[in-house]
Design an enzyme around this catalytic site. Sequence first.
Site, PDB file in Angstrom:
ATOM      1  N   ASP A 152       0.896  -1.211  -0.022  1.00  8.07           N
ATOM      2  CA  ASP A 152       0.192   0.079  -0.166  1.00  8.07           C
ATOM      3  C   ASP A 152       0.798   1.092  -0.009  1.00  8.07           C
ATOM      4  O   ASP A 152       1.921   1.152  -0.345  1.00  8.07           O
ATOM      5  CB  ASP A 152      -1.010  -0.060   1.436  1.00  8.07           C
ATOM      6  CG  ASP A 152      -0.242  -0.400   2.483  1.00  8.07           C
ATOM      7  OD1 ASP A 152       0.797   0.218   2.642  1.00  8.07           O
ATOM      8  OD2 ASP A 152      -0.797  -0.900   3.005  1.00  8.07           O
TER       9      ASP A 152
ATOM     10  N   LYS B  21      -4.702   3.368  -0.978  1.00 10.01           N
ATOM     11  CA  LYS B  21      -5.770   4.492  -1.529  1.00 10.01           C
ATOM     12  C   LYS B  21      -5.294   5.096  -2.804  1.00 10.01           C
ATOM     13  O   LYS B  21      -4.086   4.957  -3.262  1.00 10.01           O
ATOM     14  CB  LYS B  21      -5.811   5.514  -0.561  1.00 10.01           C
ATOM     15  CG  LYS B  21      -6.279   5.451   0.758  1.00 10.01           C
ATOM     16  CD  LYS B  21      -6.293   6.688   1.502  1.00 10.01           C
ATOM     17  CE  LYS B  21      -5.490   6.803   2.593  1.00 10.01           C
ATOM     18  NZ  LYS B  21      -5.255   7.810   3.292  1.00 10.01           N
TER      19      LYS B  21
ATOM     20  N   MET C  49      -1.722   8.682  13.589  1.00 13.00           N
ATOM     21  CA  MET C  49      -2.986   9.150  13.018  1.00 13.00           C
ATOM     22  C   MET C  49      -3.462  10.248  13.811  1.00 13.00           C
ATOM     23  O   MET C  49      -4.868  10.305  13.969  1.00 13.00           O
ATOM     24  CB  MET C  49      -3.799   7.982  12.875  1.00 13.00           C
ATOM     25  CG  MET C  49      -3.236   6.881  11.731  1.00 13.00           C
ATOM     26  SD  MET C  49      -4.501   5.428  11.615  1.00 13.00           S
ATOM     27  CE  MET C  49      -3.573   4.637  12.942  1.00 13.00           C
TER      28      MET C  49
HETATM   29  N1  SAH Z   1       2.136   0.202  11.047  1.00 12.25           N
HETATM   30  C1  SAH Z   1       2.608   1.572  10.524  1.00 12.25           C
HETATM   31  C2  SAH Z   1       1.496   2.599  11.342  1.00 12.25           C
HETATM   32  C3  SAH Z   1       0.378   2.433  10.258  1.00 12.25           C
HETATM   33  S1  SAH Z   1      -1.018   3.704  10.783  1.00 12.25           S
HETATM   34  C4  SAH Z   1       3.613   1.737  11.679  1.00 12.25           C
HETATM   35  O1  SAH Z   1       4.228   0.543  12.296  1.00 12.25           O
HETATM   36  O2  SAH Z   1       4.611   2.625  11.753  1.00 12.25           O
HETATM   37  C5  SAH Z   1      -0.259   5.078   9.830  1.00 12.25           C
HETATM   38  C6  SAH Z   1       0.278   6.032  10.525  1.00 12.25           C
HETATM   39  O3  SAH Z   1       1.456   5.743  10.908  1.00 12.25           O
HETATM   40  C7  SAH Z   1       0.228   7.534   9.902  1.00 12.25           C
HETATM   41  O4  SAH Z   1      -1.064   8.166  10.181  1.00 12.25           O
HETATM   42  C8  SAH Z   1       1.466   8.141  10.737  1.00 12.25           C
HETATM   43  O5  SAH Z   1       0.931   8.537  11.799  1.00 12.25           O
HETATM   44  C9  SAH Z   1       2.153   7.098  10.960  1.00 12.25           C
HETATM   45  N2  SAH Z   1       3.280   6.993  10.046  1.00 12.25           N
HETATM   46  C10 SAH Z   1       3.552   5.898   9.279  1.00 12.25           C
HETATM   47  N3  SAH Z   1       4.732   6.157   8.288  1.00 12.25           N
HETATM   48  C11 SAH Z   1       4.980   7.565   8.824  1.00 12.25           C
HETATM   49  C12 SAH Z   1       6.237   8.365   8.511  1.00 12.25           C
HETATM   50  N4  SAH Z   1       7.311   7.884   7.545  1.00 12.25           N
HETATM   51  N5  SAH Z   1       6.191   9.400   9.248  1.00 12.25           N
HETATM   52  C13 SAH Z   1       5.561   9.605  10.161  1.00 12.25           C
HETATM   53  N6  SAH Z   1       4.328   8.970  10.460  1.00 12.25           N
HETATM   54  C14 SAH Z   1       4.278   7.997   9.926  1.00 12.25           C
END
Ligand code: SAH
Length: 506
Positions: A36, A58, A173
Amino acid sequence: MSEGKVFLVGAGPGDPGLVTVRARELIETCDVLVYDYLANAELQSWVKADCELVYVGKRPGRHSIPQDKIEDILVKHANEGKQVVRLKGGDPFVFGRGGEEACRLHADGIEFEIVPAVTAALGAAACAGIPLTHREHSSSVCFLTGHEDMERGNMHVDFAKAAQLGGTLCIYMGMGHISEITDKLIAGGLPPETPVAVIEWATLPRQRSLCATLATVAEAKKKAGLKPPAIVIVGEVARYYGELNWFERRPLSGKRIAITRSREQAGELRGKLEALGAEVLSLPLIKITEAESHETVDVFDGMAHYDWVVFTSPNGARFFFKKFFEKFADLRSIGGVRIACIGESTAREVKSQHLAVDVIPETAVAESLAEALLTEQSLDSVNMLVVTGNRNRDVLIKRLEEEGHAIVDVLPVYTNEPSDMSEEPDAESFRQRGADAITFTSASTVENFVAQSGQLQLAKGATRPKAISIGPITSAAMKEKGVPIDAEAKESSIDALVAAIVKKLV
Ligand code: SAH
């Protein structure tokens, strides 16, 4: 039929260098890659040639694929006996619905494996210089979500209670609800002056961040225009951002630089710019391919009679030796030739074959190479092989023949053709956002840039790039084509080009 298996693999926070060795191994060998938008696109380039890529993120203007449909896709491919990698941003078991996918696989009797990764909060903390724990300020870390369900947008976490935890809070998020969240944390007892950092696109060259307080962060975030994906870190430890935010202090941090070399040649320049913090957009305006040349046979048959082999570009050297070793098994078949190279990077290619280079001119242009050879010794009736591409300038050959009276054979080993920009992923980004600089490393990149200017038209508001040239020949082509030159490298080398970019932009 072999048993199918699904690997729920964490892609890490963004920077491909932060992926685990296990994840890389699985991406390189899987039959199907389901991914994704948060998984870095570069990871897709690691797959084997016949791997099927399935995008389930998306898409602009369309609904995202519902969770049960994604699970159906995993089950279907596994049931066909495939090795399926389900690549998820960050860690699969942190706000990634990895739990639901694993339960479905278990329920359907499908073998699975979970590969952990650096979750976004850890990447964000490291690249914002915020130690999540600190002996004096915080001895616990909590991962929270601003909303549990993207579609419904409901808040499930009791932030007033979270305020009582006393440690560092990492909020995923949280951008959509940031003022509600900070209000609740204050209402729950956290002082309004508690430091809060927001880190957008953490670990990637495009990372942006700020540090404010619970009272001011919502406004500061709005003003700075920070958007998801971002991590919000609340707690005393966020104070260290001021001292330790190393990532965005690198000389080219926050700068976007377009490079126009062919994909094969772009690596070194890209690596050096990224190491300084730049975001690199790749616009491979030229495509270098091996030439089908019939002359090769004759030349190689007569290899023994050459006194000199002259290489005019790294590509020439690379393809020459490729062809050479297709014909000969032994390096000694090159005979007792002397070797000249136009510049250091060409010489590096030759030296990588464990051959010494006899002549390298001070400046890497054809005129200087001719000069160096002509002053070196008498070339009268000397047999020379000049290895080139299909578009080299003939000044070198002319001078060797006319002034040196050498007997020159020319061997074109590669072709240099314009490549189409309409399908390039970074070209779209260039059109929309522009760049702080664009580099030109040869006359042909300049010509193709002008020829394709229609496809590289900048959108309104996009940053107009400064044009940086690698040296006099490229600059001459820029002048001729009406491309204004903002800076020229001191010598024709990648290091000098990088130095010129830093000098111009910093
Ligand atoms: N499984 C992922 C989280 C997915 S939920 C993990 O472990 O990181 C999606 C959220 O992750 C986003 O809305 C944001 O809050 C965060 N996120 C993912 N990648 C990011 C990045 N490169 N920088 C900042 N926030 C990030």
